[in-house]
Design an enzyme around this catalytic site. Sequence first.
Site, PDB file in Angstrom:
ATOM      1  CB  SER A 179      10.742 -37.825 -11.032  1.00  0.00           C
ATOM      2  OG  SER A 179      10.843 -38.054  -9.660  1.00  0.00           O
ATOM      3  CE1 TYR A 228      14.017 -33.607  -8.751  1.00  0.00           C
ATOM      4  CE2 TYR A 228      12.383 -35.163  -7.802  1.00  0.00           C
ATOM      5  CZ  TYR A 228      13.526 -34.951  -8.709  1.00  0.00           C
ATOM      6  OH  TYR A 228      13.964 -36.008  -9.262  1.00  0.00           O
TER       7      TYR A 228
HETATM    8  P1  NAI Z   1      23.089 -36.555 -11.244  1.00  0.00           P
HETATM    9  O1  NAI Z   1      23.180 -35.327 -10.100  1.00  0.00           O
HETATM   10  O2  NAI Z   1      23.835 -37.797 -11.052  1.00  0.00           O
HETATM   11  O3  NAI Z   1      23.242 -36.110 -12.631  1.00  0.00           O
HETATM   12  C1  NAI Z   1      22.449 -34.641 -12.870  1.00  0.00           C
HETATM   13  C2  NAI Z   1      23.553 -33.995 -13.875  1.00  0.00           C
HETATM   14  O4  NAI Z   1      22.692 -32.887 -14.354  1.00  0.00           O
HETATM   15  C3  NAI Z   1      24.691 -33.593 -13.225  1.00  0.00           C
HETATM   16  O5  NAI Z   1      25.800 -33.871 -14.174  1.00  0.00           O
HETATM   17  C4  NAI Z   1      24.837 -32.036 -13.220  1.00  0.00           C
HETATM   18  O6  NAI Z   1      25.801 -31.396 -13.214  1.00  0.00           O
HETATM   19  C5  NAI Z   1      23.717 -31.703 -14.648  1.00  0.00           C
HETATM   20  N1  NAI Z   1      23.189 -30.521 -14.005  1.00  0.00           N
HETATM   21  C6  NAI Z   1      22.372 -29.871 -13.352  1.00  0.00           C
HETATM   22  N2  NAI Z   1      22.099 -28.760 -13.340  1.00  0.00           N
HETATM   23  C7  NAI Z   1      22.504 -28.300 -14.589  1.00  0.00           C
HETATM   24  C8  NAI Z   1      22.374 -27.240 -15.251  1.00  0.00           C
HETATM   25  N3  NAI Z   1      21.842 -26.164 -14.746  1.00  0.00           N
HETATM   26  N4  NAI Z   1      22.924 -27.230 -16.475  1.00  0.00           N
HETATM   27  C9  NAI Z   1      23.685 -28.298 -17.160  1.00  0.00           C
HETATM   28  N5  NAI Z   1      23.736 -29.484 -16.173  1.00  0.00           N
HETATM   29  C10 NAI Z   1      23.237 -29.511 -15.213  1.00  0.00           C
HETATM   30  O7  NAI Z   1      21.411 -36.927 -11.121  1.00  0.00           O
HETATM   31  P2  NAI Z   1      20.750 -38.269 -11.953  1.00  0.00           P
HETATM   32  O8  NAI Z   1      20.177 -39.009 -10.619  1.00  0.00           O
HETATM   33  O9  NAI Z   1      21.438 -38.833 -12.840  1.00  0.00           O
HETATM   34  O10 NAI Z   1      19.351 -37.619 -12.290  1.00  0.00           O
HETATM   35  C11 NAI Z   1      19.353 -37.164 -13.742  1.00  0.00           C
HETATM   36  C12 NAI Z   1      17.965 -36.861 -13.753  1.00  0.00           C
HETATM   37  O11 NAI Z   1      17.063 -37.961 -13.241  1.00  0.00           O
HETATM   38  C13 NAI Z   1      17.417 -35.677 -13.081  1.00  0.00           C
HETATM   39  O12 NAI Z   1      16.479 -35.064 -13.755  1.00  0.00           O
HETATM   40  C14 NAI Z   1      16.620 -36.167 -11.718  1.00  0.00           C
HETATM   41  O13 NAI Z   1      15.645 -35.395 -11.314  1.00  0.00           O
HETATM   42  C15 NAI Z   1      15.967 -37.374 -12.564  1.00  0.00           C
HETATM   43  N6  NAI Z   1      15.785 -38.501 -11.456  1.00  0.00           N
HETATM   44  C16 NAI Z   1      16.627 -39.123 -10.860  1.00  0.00           C
HETATM   45  C17 NAI Z   1      16.312 -40.143  -9.877  1.00  0.00           C
HETATM   46  C18 NAI Z   1      17.397 -40.991  -9.288  1.00  0.00           C
HETATM   47  O14 NAI Z   1      16.940 -41.669  -8.470  1.00  0.00           O
HETATM   48  N7  NAI Z   1      18.540 -40.939  -9.338  1.00  0.00           N
HETATM   49  C19 NAI Z   1      14.815 -40.400  -9.631  1.00  0.00           C
HETATM   50  C20 NAI Z   1      14.021 -39.576 -10.390  1.00  0.00           C
HETATM   51  C21 NAI Z   1      14.311 -38.767 -11.222  1.00  0.00           C
END
Ligand code: NAI
Length: 256
Positions: A144, A157
Amino acid sequence: MDRFENKIALITGSSQGIGAACALRLAKDGCDIILNGHKFDERGEKLIAEIQDMGRKATFLQADLSKAKEATKLITDAVAVFGHLDILVNNAGVEKKASFWEVTEEDYDLIMNTNLKGVFFSIQSFVNYCRKSKVAGTIINMSSVHEEIAFPHFAAYCASKGGLKMLTRNLASELAQFNVRINNVAPGAVSTPINQDLLNNKEQLEKVLQNIPLKRMGKVEDVAAVVAFLASDDASYVTGSTYFVDGGLTYHYEEQ
Ligand code: NAI
């Protein structure tokens, strides 16, 4: 020829958001795909169908990445599915807003275990497989912009993503001898369910956009394109780096 002919990729947390986009992009570029999440549901089913329509193989493996044992086993299971594994995208992540003085141990553990500990042990398991099977694997961690810049009220985080920054720097040196590359992708503000509160708050969203030189939220496809580059041989001399996909947010300077 496809960019990823005969390559297999595992993308963690790929039922939705950035992870799902990475799965679709890697499949479009020729990869067979292993999806992962807490549970298999209609989102996983739909993604598998989409990937199969592209002529690629796809399956879903359930695992809770906040548990080191499950993170380790996920890699073994993934190798067993299609016989080998080339690309690991550690995308699963969680965030929780709380002032520092109110963060509970439970929330701290959830965030650190998912964003850092699970990633640590999935990489360890993947590296042991690469060493044994002489696979030139590549690892991409979804970090991130907050591996670099502050985010008040998200201390755990930021600590987890800061940890990922140094994990990647360190492992690049340690794993090069096995021909394993490792890099981070650091998204800025991307329109996904994790940002639903922000997307619902027009005033707050406007403030965020003011700090982004390109004046828009990122799209999941913007992030997936960089992941595909780093996973490919086009990036064969890239390891230990972080690629920011943030519209210029991280190093933005407001001229006075
Ligand atoms: P999201 O919440 O839409 O998707 C995250 C996915 O990870 C979900 O499907 C969730 O069920 C899964 N997940 C969470 N904990 C889990 C576990 N213990 N075991 C298996 N699956 C698990 O989030 P998004 O936005 O797609 O984020 C994806 C990555 O990108 C994350 O690591 C987040 O920190 C990072 N990120 C996202 C940003 C954003 O603006 N959306 C910005 C910076 C980083």
